[in-house]
Write an enzyme that holds these catalytic residues in place. Structure first.
Site, PDB file in Angstrom:
ATOM      1  N   GLU A  47       0.839  -1.199   0.000  1.00  0.00           N
ATOM      2  CA  GLU A  47       0.000   0.000   0.000  1.00  0.00           C
ATOM      3  C   GLU A  47       0.872   1.247   0.000  1.00  0.00           C
ATOM      4  O   GLU A  47       1.571   1.527   0.975  1.00  0.00           O
ATOM      5  CB  GLU A  47      -0.912   0.019   1.232  1.00  0.00           C
ATOM      6  CG  GLU A  47      -1.746   1.287   1.336  1.00  0.00           C
ATOM      7  CD  GLU A  47      -2.461   1.450   2.669  1.00  0.00           C
ATOM      8  OE1 GLU A  47      -2.860   2.588   2.992  1.00  0.00           O
ATOM      9  OE2 GLU A  47      -2.602   0.449   3.405  1.00  0.00           O
ATOM     10  N   ARG A  51       0.339  10.411   0.241  1.00  0.00           N
ATOM     11  CA  ARG A  51       0.659  11.480   1.184  1.00  0.00           C
ATOM     12  C   ARG A  51       1.820  12.343   0.708  1.00  0.00           C
ATOM     13  O   ARG A  51       2.166  13.323   1.373  1.00  0.00           O
ATOM     14  CB  ARG A  51       0.997  10.893   2.562  1.00  0.00           C
ATOM     15  CG  ARG A  51      -0.119  10.073   3.175  1.00  0.00           C
ATOM     16  CD  ARG A  51       0.287   9.529   4.527  1.00  0.00           C
ATOM     17  NE  ARG A  51      -0.680   8.568   5.036  1.00  0.00           N
ATOM     18  CZ  ARG A  51      -0.556   7.911   6.188  1.00  0.00           C
ATOM     19  NH1 ARG A  51       0.509   8.129   6.950  1.00  0.00           N
ATOM     20  NH2 ARG A  51      -1.473   7.051   6.574  1.00  0.00           N
ATOM     21  N   THR A  74      -4.730   6.163   1.469  1.00  0.00           N
ATOM     22  CA  THR A  74      -5.093   7.558   1.718  1.00  0.00           C
ATOM     23  C   THR A  74      -5.911   8.144   0.566  1.00  0.00           C
ATOM     24  O   THR A  74      -5.692   9.269   0.136  1.00  0.00           O
ATOM     25  CB  THR A  74      -3.857   8.438   1.996  1.00  0.00           C
ATOM     26  OG1 THR A  74      -2.901   7.712   2.776  1.00  0.00           O
ATOM     27  CG2 THR A  74      -4.249   9.670   2.809  1.00  0.00           C
ATOM     28  N   LYS A 134     -11.215  -1.844   6.693  1.00  0.00           N
ATOM     29  CA  LYS A 134     -10.018  -1.437   7.423  1.00  0.00           C
ATOM     30  C   LYS A 134     -10.443  -0.824   8.757  1.00  0.00           C
ATOM     31  O   LYS A 134     -11.312   0.047   8.787  1.00  0.00           O
ATOM     32  CB  LYS A 134      -9.247  -0.411   6.588  1.00  0.00           C
ATOM     33  CG  LYS A 134      -8.132   0.334   7.319  1.00  0.00           C
ATOM     34  CD  LYS A 134      -7.518   1.368   6.391  1.00  0.00           C
ATOM     35  CE  LYS A 134      -6.537   2.275   7.098  1.00  0.00           C
ATOM     36  NZ  LYS A 134      -5.904   3.243   6.180  1.00  0.00           N
TER      37      LYS A 134
END
Length: 213
Positions: A47, A51, A74, A134
């Site tokens: 993953e 960011r 994200t 998640k």
């Protein structure tokens, strides 16, 4: 892509290894070597969090690594979803879940691992068809006891807890019946990446891949 199809794909993804590395990359030039080290250590699902400005380029680099399955974390906007898909992401991860994000992932055929923090959020996602979610931020939301408590009345949902998960507490999460795998950043420390210590990162990955579940 339906929520049910997304959950089926992410169920299989989560079973690839006990840990999904959560990666923050400031330099896409490191991405390919990092991916090779993690995959060689037994962690194929990767993953890359959106960011940093380098994230999409990092996904592009990792998408070509044999044995790896790269995803984008994200995800906050529909544009994030579109960009991640174009960069080669095979799955998506969001810190929470909004209708805009859910719609965008379904429309772009990007299987989403949607973030949830409460029983109500888990129920809402379950109503839509998401049975793999998640749990984030895991430690701040009560950790193992909280996730275990949520699992009692909502056994249909399986989770990937992320946020504050480490080598030390990962086994406690993995021992829960409603945990498929965990997400963690400890397998790719920034100092080791900058030093090009790919053997060291591979060793950390192998240690994580050997965690019981």
């Amino acid at each position: 892509m339906t929520p049910e199809q997304a959950s089926e794909l992410n169920h299989d993804l989560c079973l690839l290894a006990p840990v999904i590395p959560v990666l923050v990359l400031d330099d896409a030039a490191l991405a390919a070597d990092l991916a090779r080290a993690l995959v060689a250590g037994g962690l194929p699902a990767l993953e890359v969090t959106l960011r940093t400005p380098a994230a999409l380029d990092a996904i592009r680099e990792m998408a070509d690594i044999p044995g790896g399955v790269v995803g984008a974390g994200t995800l906050l906007t529909p544009k994030d979803v579109e960009n991640a898909k174009k960069a080669g992401a095979k799955f998506g991860v969001s810190p929470g879940a909004t209708d805009l994000i859910l719609d965008a992932c379904e429309d772009n055929d990007l299987p989403l691992l949607p973030g949830t923090a409460t029983a109500s959020e888990a129920m809402r996602l379950l109503e839509r068809g998401y049975t793999v979610q998640k749990f984030f931020p895991a430690e701040a939301n009560g950790g193992v006891p909280a996730l275990k408590a949520i699992g009692a009345p909502i056994p249909q949902v399986r989770f990937c807890p992320t946020g504050g998960v480490s080598l030390k507490n990962a086994p406690d999460y993995l021992a829960l019946s409603n945990t498929l795998c965990v997400g963690g950043s400890w397998v790719a420390p920034k100092d080791m990446m900058l030093a090009g210590d790919w053997a060291g990162i591979e060793a950390l990955a192998r240690e994580a891949a050997g965690l019981p579940r």
